[in-house]
Design an enzyme around this catalytic site. Structure first.
Site, PDB file in Angstrom:
ATOM      1  N   SER A 153       0.854  -1.180   0.000  1.00  0.00           N
ATOM      2  CA  SER A 153       0.000   0.000   0.000  1.00  0.00           C
ATOM      3  C   SER A 153       0.889   1.228   0.000  1.00  0.00           C
ATOM      4  CB  SER A 153      -0.898   0.013   1.242  1.00  0.00           C
ATOM      5  OG  SER A 153      -1.508   1.273   1.420  1.00  0.00           O
ATOM      6  N   TYR A 155      -1.078  -0.509  10.414  1.00  0.00           N
ATOM      7  CA  TYR A 155      -1.234  -0.855   9.002  1.00  0.00           C
ATOM      8  C   TYR A 155      -0.088  -0.271   8.175  1.00  0.00           C
ATOM      9  CZ  TYR A 155      -3.455  -1.401   4.432  1.00  0.00           C
ATOM     10  OH  TYR A 155      -3.733  -1.750   3.132  1.00  0.00           O
TER      11      TYR A 155
END
Length: 250
Positions: A146, A159
């Site tokens: 990501s 995350y």
């Protein structure tokens, strides 16, 4: 690498991006292991659709990425079912939206689950497929990270750090698995219609889309096509490609 007849394992293959990746590979004649954690019925439905639409072999297989023994068990199941394993796509991920400033909400339990699914699980799976790919003389690993791993952004600190780790794991595994296997990474920005985006707060979604040069979310099919490119390539390894409609430059 010629793709027709190869066998791919896609974790999170029943998710929004995972399904696009599975269909992109199946269109090229790749047989698919659609890996799920809990959604067995959905994964089996995806496998049936892949087999019917693309005339390939497909099976839904379970794997709890938090279980230390699950990676070896999955690889053994794939070899037993398909007879080989050529491609691993580490797409499965877990996230929970916690604003960075809310450090008290970022509990040890949340941190450990995010790391187990997003980073430790892919490490174990990659380690488990390495001897198989070495013995076959070829293999491809594609990690789905990501843009949160490239800057202090994303749904939570856990995350972001897990995806930063996955990007560096890509580099390290590329060194460890050369020259037989190539390891690369796709780092998407905001993707609509995924479980990861569904876990974001509305203001995060709006901010991400508005902050992109193209003023829209990244495209899941673009990400899936990049996975195909990374499976075909003979000379790219250890690399991360960002697909985010123009938000992050590296």
């Amino acid at each position: 690498m010629e793709l027709r007849g190869k066998v791919a394992v896609v974790t999170g293959g029943n998710g929004g991006l995972g399904q696009r990746i599975c269909h992109a590979l199946a269109r090229e004649g790749v047989h698919l292991a659609v890996v799920y954690a809990r959604s067995r019925d959905q994964a089996e439905g995806v496998a049936r659709e892949l087999a019917d639409r693309h005339q390939i072999q497909a099976a839904a297989l379970p794997c709890d990425l938090e279980d230390p023994a699950a990676a070896e068990a999955l690889v053994a199941a794939v070899i037993a079912r398909f007879g080989r394993l050529d491609i691993l796509v580490n797409d499965a991920a877990y996230n929970i939206a916690i604003p960075f400033a809310e450090l008290e909400t970022l509990t040890d339990a949340v941190w450990e689950k995010v790391m187990a699914v997003n980073l430790t699980g892919p490490m174990r799976l990659t380690r488990a497929v390495a001897p198989v790919m070495k013995a076959q003389g070829a293999g491809r690993v594609v990690n789905i990270a990501s843009v949160a791993g490239l800057g202090p952004t994303g749904s939570s600190i856990a995350y972001a750090v897990s995806k930063a780790g996955l990007i560096h794991l890509t580099r390290c595994m590329a060194v460890a698995m050369a020259p037989e296997a190539l390891v690369n990474c796709v780092a998407p920005g905001l993707l609509e219609g995924t479980r990861a985006t569904a876990n974001l707060r509305p203001e995060q979604v709006e901010r991400s889309a508005a902050g992109a040069l193209l003023k829209r979310a990244a495209d899941k099919d673009d990400c899936a096509e990049m996975v195909l490119t990374m499976c075909r390539t003979e000379t790219m390894t250890g690399q991360t490609v960002v697909i985010d409609s123009g938000r992050f430059f590296h």
